[in-house]
Design a protein around this motif. Structure first.
Motif, mmCIF file in Angstrom:
data_model
loop_
_atom_site.group_PDB
_atom_site.id
_atom_site.type_symbol
_atom_site.label_atom_id
_atom_site.label_comp_id
_atom_site.label_asym_id
_atom_site.label_seq_id
_atom_site.Cartn_x
_atom_site.Cartn_y
_atom_site.Cartn_z
ATOM 1 N N GLN A 86 -0.575 4.976 -0.164
ATOM 2 C CA GLN A 86 0.104 3.979 0.675
ATOM 3 C C GLN A 86 -0.567 2.607 0.522
ATOM 4 O O GLN A 86 0.114 1.587 0.436
ATOM 5 C CB GLN A 86 0.089 4.412 2.146
ATOM 6 C CG GLN A 86 0.947 5.609 2.458
ATOM 7 C CD GLN A 86 2.437 5.294 2.447
ATOM 8 O OE1 GLN A 86 2.857 4.160 2.578
ATOM 9 N NE2 GLN A 86 3.239 6.326 2.290
ATOM 10 N N ILE A 87 -1.878 2.589 0.491
ATOM 11 C CA ILE A 87 -2.604 1.322 0.348
ATOM 12 C C ILE A 87 -2.321 0.697 -1.016
ATOM 13 O O ILE A 87 -2.104 -0.520 -1.121
ATOM 14 C CB ILE A 87 -4.114 1.527 0.579
ATOM 15 C CG1 ILE A 87 -4.365 1.829 2.059
ATOM 16 C CG2 ILE A 87 -4.917 0.317 0.120
ATOM 17 C CD1 ILE A 87 -5.760 2.303 2.369
ATOM 18 N N VAL A 130 -4.811 13.821 3.506
ATOM 19 C CA VAL A 130 -4.667 12.556 4.240
ATOM 20 C C VAL A 130 -5.290 11.415 3.438
ATOM 21 O O VAL A 130 -4.694 10.340 3.308
ATOM 22 C CB VAL A 130 -5.308 12.664 5.647
ATOM 23 C CG1 VAL A 130 -5.472 11.294 6.282
ATOM 24 C CG2 VAL A 130 -4.472 13.565 6.538
ATOM 25 N N GLU A 131 -6.452 11.643 2.894
ATOM 26 C CA GLU A 131 -7.131 10.606 2.117
ATOM 27 C C GLU A 131 -6.306 10.210 0.895
ATOM 28 O O GLU A 131 -6.140 9.019 0.602
ATOM 29 C CB GLU A 131 -8.515 11.087 1.684
ATOM 30 C CG GLU A 131 -9.300 10.053 0.934
ATOM 31 C CD GLU A 131 -10.668 10.563 0.509
ATOM 32 O OE1 GLU A 131 -11.475 9.726 0.089
ATOM 33 O OE2 GLU A 131 -10.923 11.775 0.586
ATOM 34 N N LEU A 187 8.435 5.786 5.221
ATOM 35 C CA LEU A 187 8.282 6.159 6.631
ATOM 36 C C LEU A 187 8.171 7.671 6.796
ATOM 37 O O LEU A 187 7.365 8.154 7.589
ATOM 38 C CB LEU A 187 9.447 5.617 7.459
ATOM 39 C CG LEU A 187 9.427 4.112 7.703
ATOM 40 C CD1 LEU A 187 10.704 3.669 8.413
ATOM 41 C CD2 LEU A 187 8.211 3.705 8.505
ATOM 42 N N ARG A 188 8.968 8.414 6.036
ATOM 43 C CA ARG A 188 8.865 9.879 6.099
ATOM 44 C C ARG A 188 7.493 10.345 5.637
ATOM 45 O O ARG A 188 6.900 11.253 6.211
ATOM 46 C CB ARG A 188 9.969 10.532 5.265
ATOM 47 C CG ARG A 188 11.295 10.631 5.997
ATOM 48 C CD ARG A 188 12.267 11.542 5.264
ATOM 49 N NE ARG A 188 12.695 11.009 3.979
ATOM 50 C CZ ARG A 188 13.653 10.105 3.813
ATOM 51 N NH1 ARG A 188 14.280 9.616 4.849
ATOM 52 N NH2 ARG A 188 13.995 9.686 2.617
ATOM 53 N N THR A 222 -0.578 -2.894 -1.493
ATOM 54 C CA THR A 222 -1.262 -3.912 -2.279
ATOM 55 C C THR A 222 -0.328 -4.480 -3.330
ATOM 56 O O THR A 222 -0.288 -5.681 -3.552
ATOM 57 C CB THR A 222 -2.528 -3.325 -2.945
ATOM 58 O OG1 THR A 222 -3.389 -2.830 -1.927
ATOM 59 C CG2 THR A 222 -3.264 -4.367 -3.756
ATOM 60 N N GLN A 223 0.444 -3.618 -3.972
ATOM 61 C CA GLN A 223 1.419 -4.058 -4.966
ATOM 62 C C GLN A 223 2.456 -4.967 -4.333
ATOM 63 O O GLN A 223 2.787 -6.017 -4.867
ATOM 64 C CB GLN A 223 2.134 -2.842 -5.554
ATOM 65 C CG GLN A 223 1.885 -2.621 -6.992
ATOM 66 C CD GLN A 223 2.737 -1.485 -7.523
ATOM 67 O OE1 GLN A 223 3.375 -0.751 -6.778
ATOM 68 N NE2 GLN A 223 2.739 -1.338 -8.808
#
Length: 116
Positions: free
Chosen positions: A66-67, A59-60, A11-12, A71-72
């Motif tokens: 994060q993705i 950002v990318e 979240l951070r 997915t994991q």
């Protein structure tokens, strides 16, 4: 619990990502504002464009990380930040225990009826 620490860390990271997106939008706005002037300052444009590019790259990269993490988690692959498998196993055990209690109660009632 370790699961909450990982969740709070994620979240951070997302909050930092949100700030970075805001900074990139601010840089883009500055570039547009400078371009709207009759005589834009190239040095200011270059600096703001560089900041925008760096923010977008950051950002990318963070979104990709994060993705990959999500997915994991979604595929059930074991990783150190997930407690899903343990919670699922515990819930199934509690369900089996509840079922066994109900069946034993039914058996006890049947025995009482037979003894009457």
């Amino acid at each position: 619990m370790a699961g909450f620490g990982v969740a709070n860390e994620r979240l951070r990271a997302l909050e930092e990502l949100e700030r970075e997106i805001g900074a990139s939008l601010h840089s883009a706005g500055s570039v547009i504002l400078e371009l709207s002037k009759e005589k834009p300052q190239e040095r200011h444009l270059d600096r703001q464009a560089a900041q925008f590019g760096a923010a977008v790259a950051k950002v990318e990269a963070e979104l990709s990380a994060q993705i990959r993490y999500l997915t994991q988690v979604a595929t059930g692959q074991p990783h150190e930040g997930s407690s899903y498998a343990a919670r699922k196993s515990c819930q199934l055990a509690l369900n089996r225990l509840d079922y066994a209690r109900r069946r034993l109660a039914e058996l006890a009632r049947a025995c009482e009826l037979m003894l009457e």
